[in-house]
Write a protein that holds these residues in place. Structure first.
Motif, PDB file in Angstrom:
ATOM      1  N   GLN A 164       0.831  -1.195   0.000  1.00 18.98           N
ATOM      2  CA  GLN A 164       0.000   0.000   0.000  1.00 18.98           C
ATOM      3  C   GLN A 164       0.869   1.250   0.000  1.00 18.98           C
ATOM      4  OE1 GLN A 164      -3.391  -0.228  -0.256  1.00 18.98           O
ATOM      5  NE2 GLN A 164      -2.940  -2.424  -0.438  1.00 18.98           N
ATOM      6  N   PRO A 165       0.328   2.396  -0.464  1.00 15.35           N
ATOM      7  CA  PRO A 165       1.091   3.651  -0.377  1.00 15.35           C
ATOM      8  C   PRO A 165       1.476   3.952   1.066  1.00 15.35           C
ATOM      9  CG  PRO A 165      -0.836   3.923  -1.785  1.00 15.35           C
ATOM     10  CD  PRO A 165      -0.977   2.588  -1.118  1.00 15.35           C
ATOM     11  N   PHE A 166       2.621   4.561   1.236  1.00 12.97           N
ATOM     12  CA  PHE A 166       3.114   4.895   2.570  1.00 12.97           C
ATOM     13  C   PHE A 166       2.151   5.876   3.246  1.00 12.97           C
ATOM     14  CE2 PHE A 166       5.848   7.088   5.628  1.00 12.97           C
ATOM     15  CZ  PHE A 166       6.505   6.014   6.217  1.00 12.97           C
ATOM     16  N   GLU A 167       1.904   5.661   4.536  1.00  6.98           N
ATOM     17  CA  GLU A 167       0.904   6.443   5.280  1.00  6.98           C
ATOM     18  C   GLU A 167       1.534   7.687   5.901  1.00  6.98           C
ATOM     19  OE1 GLU A 167      -0.800   3.730   8.101  1.00  6.98           O
ATOM     20  OE2 GLU A 167      -1.022   2.160   6.588  1.00  6.98           O
ATOM     21  N   TYR A 168       1.745   8.704   5.074  1.00  2.32           N
ATOM     22  CA  TYR A 168       2.384   9.926   5.577  1.00  2.32           C
ATOM     23  C   TYR A 168       1.524  10.645   6.607  1.00  2.32           C
ATOM     24  CZ  TYR A 168       6.123   9.689   2.101  1.00  2.32           C
ATOM     25  OH  TYR A 168       7.218   9.310   1.367  1.00  2.32           O
ATOM     26  N   ASP A 169       0.216  10.501   6.518  1.00  2.00           N
ATOM     27  CA  ASP A 169      -0.663  11.265   7.408  1.00  2.00           C
ATOM     28  C   ASP A 169      -1.011  10.521   8.686  1.00  2.00           C
ATOM     29  OD1 ASP A 169      -0.897  13.533   5.708  1.00  2.00           O
ATOM     30  OD2 ASP A 169      -2.267  12.390   4.422  1.00  2.00           O
ATOM     31  N   THR A 170      -0.555   9.286   8.834  1.00  2.00           N
ATOM     32  CA  THR A 170      -0.813   8.540  10.067  1.00  2.00           C
ATOM     33  C   THR A 170       0.083   9.064  11.180  1.00  2.00           C
ATOM     34  OG1 THR A 170      -1.424   6.537   8.850  1.00  2.00           O
ATOM     35  CG2 THR A 170      -0.726   6.266  11.152  1.00  2.00           C
ATOM     36  N   PRO A 171      -0.494   9.514  12.292  1.00  2.00           N
ATOM     37  CA  PRO A 171       0.341  10.044  13.387  1.00  2.00           C
ATOM     38  C   PRO A 171       1.248   8.952  13.960  1.00  2.00           C
ATOM     39  CG  PRO A 171      -1.982  10.644  13.676  1.00  2.00           C
ATOM     40  CD  PRO A 171      -1.934   9.606  12.584  1.00  2.00           C
ATOM     41  N   VAL A 172       2.461   9.341  14.282  1.00  4.03           N
ATOM     42  CA  VAL A 172       3.384   8.427  14.960  1.00  4.03           C
ATOM     43  C   VAL A 172       3.974   9.149  16.163  1.00  4.03           C
ATOM     44  CG1 VAL A 172       3.972   7.054  12.923  1.00  4.03           C
ATOM     45  CG2 VAL A 172       5.283   9.102  13.446  1.00  4.03           C
ATOM     46  N   ALA A 173       4.279   8.390  17.196  1.00  2.00           N
ATOM     47  CA  ALA A 173       4.809   8.985  18.421  1.00  2.00           C
ATOM     48  C   ALA A 173       6.181   9.605  18.200  1.00  2.00           C
ATOM     49  CB  ALA A 173       4.880   7.930  19.525  1.00  2.00           C
ATOM     50  N   GLY A 174       6.906   9.093  17.217  1.00  3.02           N
ATOM     51  CA  GLY A 174       8.277   9.543  17.031  1.00  3.02           C
ATOM     52  C   GLY A 174       8.426  10.880  16.344  1.00  3.02           C
ATOM     53  N   LEU A 175       7.404  11.343  15.632  1.00  3.58           N
ATOM     54  CA  LEU A 175       7.476  12.619  14.916  1.00  3.58           C
ATOM     55  C   LEU A 175       6.203  13.408  15.210  1.00  3.58           C
ATOM     56  CD1 LEU A 175       8.899  11.333  11.502  1.00  3.58           C
ATOM     57  CD2 LEU A 175      10.140  12.665  13.220  1.00  3.58           C
TER      58      LEU A 175
END
Length: 605
Positions: free
Chosen positions: A163-174
């Motif tokens: 699947q396309p990379f999830e740029y808009d998914t929040p991550v704790a690291g950024l």
């Protein structure tokens, strides 16, 4: 000085014609830096490049949050686009970055006529791109080792799910805390993480709308906040960069050591001047030594990395030649934080593998090659033997460490080959594989004269022990694509460190980076565990011991044959000021000043 036709010979380009100046404009001629790369660039996307020449261009277009003080020795990090140095937690796991307001990208159609300000989200997006498998980032391994919280999971979903990379998914690291604040959270301590924030190839700010606008052609459309923008590009021929009119007010304020007279003189002359000092940078690609040297002698280039063929003319005995000194030229010489090496594809059916006979073949090839002759005959004494992958100027480099990497012993090489069945079975004079099939080494190289000389050296030494070697000649960018796909058997490379730590070189054999930083495709669990342990430790004796052990494993398995660490030798024309080569900083153009003699840029009829 009337311009000559030498550049036509050298690169097929008459650079002086590009200005198109009228007589009335002569009083305000732009300041132009001209020099040449010996190898073609690959492109200008920070997430995709790994070669020195593309990285040099990128470092002058894109800006990382931090940078190095250009004149400070020992080296010193400082804020570049941040209000101050990052706020770092005591456990080296949390880094808070506060971006300066009022920094703008150079203009581009992707911004639809609006000025585009640099914000914290740009740095979060730029870091995420290295995890997106679409870009095959050679810097992924360095970041993967830092364990930015949540990013490996995003990559795995994109890699395994297709699947396309999830740029808009929040991550704790950024975490983008507000318009100008980014918090980076790591899963484990990283005492050297800040050096990633001074590397334009890792953290250079890229605008998302630019990437989305140009998609797979993004390598040809660099748009950054730095002092220059790409005005013209003829692939593998010429690059022209011009001053970015949107570049903010920045003034020369480098801080040399008190005892460094050369750096003190530069700082005194340039302090307080607005950066960049240049209006334009013009770069040609010239792979042959003679036209490059002649063009520099004629004044067509302001700066030259002295070709090995001309080292004795430029600096006999390591000192500037008297005839060049009389012309006011200056010599810059220093042991570089780099490594020249040969990789063996560990998945190749001939030279790859971990069984004793495969290890013996690679070790025999290494023993049969005379590094001292390379230094003496081809590099004109402008190098020192490499004993492992740790370069000078980095933590982990030990000048007193000796290993088989630099040993030359045809007798040992022959004994190893005989012992493991690499003998001439069909009587044609060449050694065969243990099963009797032909043994042919395939080395990949470039078409320039310097590469031809190194190929001759390889052939001479392989012939001496009965190993047949064939050379596949093509352009470097094409070979890089093949190497990433695991299609090259043997390949000669050079790597220049971008940070003062040996880990950057050692990760070239780190298993999880296979096909990216790890072009050799080496995968040894014991080695990977050493890399992971050293990453979490602060600099000290325990970490130095791990680096030494990692080097010993590489010597034992020989997936990489380390050759030399080069001594940089460059010349500058009398009208160029401000150059002091930095071991880890490629973005130096902003600090260079050129007061070229009148008429140098006179168009020819």
């Amino acid at each position: 000085m009337r311009r000559t036709s030498l550049l036509k010979l050298a690169a097929g380009v008459a650079l002086g014609v590009t200005l198109g100046l009228t007589p009335c404009a002569r009083a305000a001629e732009p300041k132009v830096l001209r020099y040449a790369f010996p190898i073609a660039e690959t492109g200008f996307d920070p997430a995709q490049i790994s070669d020195l020449y593309s990285a040099t261009v990128v470092s002058n277009i894109f800006e990382s949050p931090l940078t190095y003080d250009y004149l400070s020795r020992p080296i010193r990090l400082k804020a570049q686009t941040l209000q101050a140095m990052p706020e770092v937690s005591a456990d080296f796991r949390t880094f808070t970055l506060r971006v300066k307001p009022g920094i703008y990208f150079s203009d581009d159609a992707a911004f639809k006529g609006q000025k585009r300000e640099l914000v914290a989200a740009d740095y979060a997006y730029s870091l995420k791109r290295h995890y997106d498998p679409r870009w095959k980032s050679p810097r992924y391994a360095a970041l993967q080792g830092e364990k930015i919280s949540g990013m490996d999971e995003l990559r795995q979903r994109a890699t395994k799910g297709g699947q396309p990379f999830e740029y808009d998914t929040p991550v704790a690291g950024l975490q983008v805390l507000d318009r100008y604040t980014l918090r980076i959270q790591l899963d484990r301590p990283s005492p050297r993480f800040e050096h990633n924030l001074a590397h334009s190839g890792i953290s250079g700010a890229v605008a998302r709308e630019v990437v989305e606008a140009y998609a797979d052609t993004i390598m040809a459309h660099p748009v950054g906040t730095g002092p220059f923008y790409l005005a013209k590009w003829r692939r593998s021929s010429q690059m022209v960069l011009e001053r970015n009119p949107n570049f903010r007010e920045v003034y020369y304020d480098e801080q040399p050591a008190a005892g460094d007279a050369e750096a003190q003189a530069i700082a005194s002359k340039l302090k307080g001047k607005r950066l960049p000092l240049l209006d334009r940078v013009e770069i040609s690609i010239i792979g042959e030594s003679q036209p490059l040297w002649l063009a520099f002698q004629a004044g067509d280039f302001d700066l030259v990395a002295v070709p090995y063929d001309y080292a004795n003319l430029a600096a006999p005995g390591g000192k500037l030649a008297p005839n060049l000194a009389k012309r006011g030229m200056r010599l810059h010489k220093a042991l570089r934080a780099d490594l020249v090496f040969t990789i063996f594809n560990m998945e190749d059916p001939v030279v790859g593998g971990y069984s004793p006979e495969k290890v013996a073949l690679r070790r025999a090839i290494s023993l049969a090659y005379d590094t001292d002759e390379e230094i003496r005959r081809l590099r004109k004494q402008l190098a020192v033997p490499a004993q492992g992958l740790a370069p000078p100027e980095t933590f982990g480099y030990a000048a007193d460490f000796k290993s088989e990497m630099s040993e030359y012993s045809p007798a040992k090489a022959k004994a190893l080959l005989d012992m493991y069945g690499y003998v001439d079975k069909d009587g044609d004079g060449w050694r065969d594989l243990p099963d009797g099939s032909p043994l042919v080494l395939q080395q990949y190289t470039q078409p320039d004269s310097s590469s031809r000389q190194f190929s001759e050296q390889w052939k001479k030494h392989m012939d001496a022990v009965g190993l047949r070697i064939h050379f596949n000649i093509s352009q470097w960018p094409e070979q890089l694509k093949q190497a990433r796909a695991g299609q090259l058997m043997m390949w000669n490379l050079g790597n220049t460190s971008t940070r003062p730590d040996a880990e950057e070189s050692l990760v070239m054999a780190y298993g999880p980076a296979k096909g990216e930083d790890n072009l050799v495709r080496f995968a040894l669990p014991d080695y990977d565990r050493l890399i992971e342990r050293m990453r979490a430790l602060p600099d000290g004796s325990e970490r130095a011991a791990l680096i030494k052990e990692a080097n010993r494993l590489l010597v034992a398995y020989m997936p990489i044959k380390a050759h030399v660490h080069r001594i940089g030798l460059s010349l500058t024309q009398p009208w160029l000021t401000g150059l002091k080569p930095h071991p880890f900083m490629n973005g130096f153009w902003r600090f260079i000043d050129v007061q070229a003699p009148a008429g140098r840029d006179k168009p020819q009829g």
